[in-house]
Design an enzyme around this catalytic site. Sequence first.
Site: not given
Length: 394
Positions: A80, A138
Site C-alpha cells: 500500500d 500496512e
Amino acid sequence: MLTQLFERLDELYPEQVSIRRELHQHPELSNEEVETPKMIAEYLRKLGIDVREGVGGRGVVGTLVGGKPGRTIALRADFDALPIQDEKEVAYKSKVPGVMHACGHDLHTASLLGVAKVLSEVREQIPGTVIFVHQFAEETTPGGADLMVKDGCLDGVDVIYGAHVMSTEPVGTVQVMEGYSSSAQDDFTIEVIGKGGHGASPHETVDALVTASQLVVNLQQIVSRRVSPQQAAAVTVGSLHSGEGHNVIPNQAIIKGTVRTYNEEVREMIEGALKQIVKSTCEAAGAEYKLEYISDCPSIWNDPEETALVKDVATKIFGDEKVSYGPPMMGSEDFAYYQKAVKGSFFIAGGRNPEIQAVYPHHHPMFDVDERSMEYIGKTFIGLVFEDVLNEQS
C-alpha cells in the site's frame, strides 16, 4: 547451487526495477488497492504458483511446494501507498495526485516477486514449502496483517521473515534486530466539551481550549514521571484544534495523539494513566469529555534464534562488514501480528544513496531509495529458504 540462484536474481534486476517503478507511478492507498493485488496474483500464477486472492480483504498469498522435505517458510511484503504528494523529479514519479509510495512498499513487492520467480524455477530442489505473503494496508489501523492472519495466511507456517528498506541506512548493508524491534502503536482522540462564550467574560464559560491546553501539558508527565527510565516510551500530541475567533471562548477542543511503547506492561500502564489524566483534568475544569483510544499493532519481537539465523545467512552472502545488529525502531510495523501467530524475524536493508538524492526520511514527499537494496532483501530471503545448502557451501 546458490551461486546460480543469485546470478539468476541478478539477471532479473531490470525486471524488478520495472515492476517497482510501475507500482511507484500507480500507487494505491490502504484498503483501496485494486490493480496492485491483481498484478501480483497474475504474476505469481504465471510462475505456476498456487494463488489465493482476497485474503483478509485485499491480500494475496502464493504457495510454492518444494520437492524435498523441510519446514514451511513465509516471506512477507506489503504493497500500500500513502496520501502524500510525490515531489520528486524522476521518470517514475507518481501519476496519482496526492498519493505516493513514500515508504518503500513498492520495492518490497518487487523484491518478493523476484524471489518468487527464482524459486519457482527450482521448485523440485526447495526443502519444504514457501508462502509468499503480499499484504495490503500496512499503513492503517487496523492493518492488513492482523486481518490476513485471521483469514489463515499463516496456517501450517513454521516461521515468517520480513524486510524493510530504510533510507536512513546506506545501500549495501543489512541490519538485524533481536527482541523488541519496533514500537507498539496506540492512537487517541480526546474531545473536550466546555461552555463557550465571549472572550471578555471568561467567568461565564467553561473554557475548552484552556482545559485542552492543560491536558496536553499533563499528558507529558506520563513518560517523564510514570515510566521507568530503563523503558522506552513516547506520548505525542500531534494535533490540538479549538476555536476560530479572537474574542470567542470555544466550547470544544479536539486533541489527537499517539502512544509508542515496546513492553506490553508499559503499554497497558500508559493507557490507564492517560485515561485517568483526561478524566481528572476535565473534571477539575468542570468540562466533559469523550475519549477514543485505539490499540493498533503490538511491538515486533524478533525471535533470537531466527534473528541469529538471518544474520548468519546474510553474513555468509554479503560479508561481515555489511551485516550488523541495529537498534530497535520507534516506528510501528504490523509485521508484529504475524509474530503473534508464529516465530519470525524482521530485518532492514539499507537504501540510502546521496548520489541519487535517496536521503529523505520515510513518509516524506521527496522519499526515494536505491533500488539495489532489492538484491540484499532477495538474496537474504533465498538464503533463508536454502539455509542448509548455504551452510554446506560455507
